[in-house]
Design an enzyme around this catalytic site. Structure first.
Site, short mmCIF file in Angstrom:
data_model
loop_
_atom_site.label_atom_id
_atom_site.label_comp_id
_atom_site.label_asym_id
_atom_site.label_seq_id
_atom_site.Cartn_x
_atom_site.Cartn_y
_atom_site.Cartn_z
N ASP A 195 -4.68 -4.85 -1.70
CA ASP A 195 -3.69 -3.76 -1.69
C ASP A 195 -2.36 -4.21 -2.28
O ASP A 195 -1.78 -3.55 -3.14
CB ASP A 195 -3.46 -3.27 -0.25
CG ASP A 195 -4.74 -2.80 0.41
OD1 ASP A 195 -5.75 -2.66 -0.31
OD2 ASP A 195 -4.72 -2.58 1.63
N SER B 27 -3.47 7.01 5.46
CA SER B 27 -4.51 7.66 4.66
C SER B 27 -5.38 6.63 3.95
O SER B 27 -6.30 6.97 3.25
CB SER B 27 -3.86 8.58 3.63
OG SER B 27 -3.02 7.80 2.79
N GLY B 28 -5.05 5.36 4.11
CA GLY B 28 -5.83 4.33 3.42
C GLY B 28 -5.43 4.19 1.96
O GLY B 28 -6.16 3.63 1.16
#
Ligand code: GLA
Length: 392
Positions: free
Chosen positions: A179, A130-131
């Protein structure tokens, strides 16, 4: 905000699959959403992500031999996936366990050799692909577990760098640091204003009075290694090399908008010029957006989110009809302060800041129009900003 059911499930599964073990402990590492600053982290620019209260739960314990045994509650049909410390090469057969194995491999590269193997169960509530960084969450979770059970001295920031190193060199995605950094350094109710040029950062409190962060999932699966992510990165590196023949810069993030405009014609390939333009403008937009937030000018922050999406759509070319539909439909709804794609793109999610009273209307109208145009449903989640990895 630990989800007690997820914690219980991960521990129960550990016992069911690997047997009773008094040493087992439970852990959590969050997912992340990026508010602004997209595709800037491998260009020496700024990013502004935050950790979420959804993430990956883990249960783990040391073994007495060199075996590594993994089990995912989300992918229980795969059963136990087993390998060993003597077999740390990536393989198709290892499937999702290439992520934790890559982290073990990266620890060993840094001289942190494991004295024995371990058993690990994971259970995540970040939708896959989903990122929202399900892979970075798993990488940081693994590093955090290794530190805890083997007593390695390594900071959370290093856990982020190790996670990125493993993703770049073991799992084949040339991702930047955003991230893993957001996951490892997350702080409740704060976003992280990170300068990826030198990893200096500052926490910025996010108090959205009367509004919430809503994530909309296109439900179009993406995988960064399959996507054009690495190609975008290479093109930015080429653009930088061309500019460096005339300019004394280390990264595209060193350029102000004026400097870029005065020198952009050095980039004779129009496509390369557009990609570099995004990297420069998005970095400056991120710096401006954080100033807006500090000054309480949330409306302008929202306007910059929109500009970010437009640039990712028209110049950087990483959106696609699904993300564009979600963002463009969101901009039409009164009460939507800002909306843009988040993460790598090509699918995955948008992030929107929506006034409380408009949330229902937002989900309904954007959802209906998305279905009409794309043919299947988007999914909406109202999210909270959570902290970093922890023993739970
Ligand atoms: C992915 C990468 C990050 C970052 C974003 C785009 O999430 O893993 O490093 O480049 O895309 O901003």
């Amino acid at each position: 905000m630990i989800n007690q059911e997820m914690k219980k499930a991960v521990l129960d599964n550990f016992e069911k699959v690997f047997g009773k073990n008094d040493e087992v402990k439970a852990y959590f590492a969050p997912g992340r959403v990026n508010l602004i600053g997209e595709h800037t982290d491998y260009n020496g620019g700024h990013v502004f992500p935050c950790a979420l209260t959804i993430g990956t739960y883990g249960a783990a314990a040391k073994r007495n031999d060199r075996k590594l045994r993994f089990y995912s509650v989300n992918q229980d049909r795969l059963g136990v996936i087993e390998s060993s410390l003597d077999d740390l090469k990536p393989s198709d057969k290892a499937g999702w366990t290439n992520y934790p194995k890559g982290v073990v491999w990266a620890f060993e590269k840094r001289g942190m050799k494991l004295e024995s193997g371990f058993d690990m169960v994971i259970y995540g509530n970040i939708p896959n692909g989903s990122g929202l960084s399900s892979s970075a969450s798993l990488e940081v979770l693994t590093g955090f577990i290794l530190r805890d059970i083997f007593g390695f001295e390594v900071s959370n920031q290093d856990l982020a760098l190790i996670g990125q190193y493993s993703e770049n060199n073991y799992n084949g995605c040339n991702c930047g640091i955003m991230d893993q950094f957001a996951v490892a350094m997350g702080k409740e109710d704060n976003a992280i204003f990170l300068d990826t040029a030198d990893l200096s950062f500052e926490y910025a409190p996010i108090s959205l009075e009367g509004a919430k962060i809503v994530i909309a999932n296109t439900n179009k699966k993406h995988k960064l290694t399959d996507s054009q992510y690495n190609a975008r990165r290479s093109m930015c590196e080429e653009a930088l090399a061309v500019l460096q023949r005339s300019l004394d810069i280390k990264t595209l993030g060193d350029l102000s908008i004026e400097e870029f405009e005065a020198n952009k014609n050095l980039l004779t390939d129009p496509d390369m010029q557009r990609k570099a333009k995004h990297a420069v403008y998005e970095n400056q937009r991120t710096i401006e957006a954080v100033k807006d937030l500090k000054a309480g000018n949330i409306e302008h922050f929202g306007e910059l989110m929109k500009q970010s999406h437009v640039s990712l759509r028209d110049d950087y070319d990483v959106t696609g009809i699904e993300l564009d539909t979600l963002a463009q439909e969101a901009w039409k709804i009164p009460g939507v302060i800002g909306s843009r794609m988040t993460g790598g793109g090509f699918g995955g999610c948008t992030v929107s800041i929506v006034r409380d009273e408009a949330i229902e209307e937002f989900k309904k109208t954007v959802g209906e129009n998305y279905r009409k145009k794309i043919g299947y449903d988007a999914t909406f989640y109202t999210v909270e900003i959570g902290g970093g990895p922890e023993v739970i």
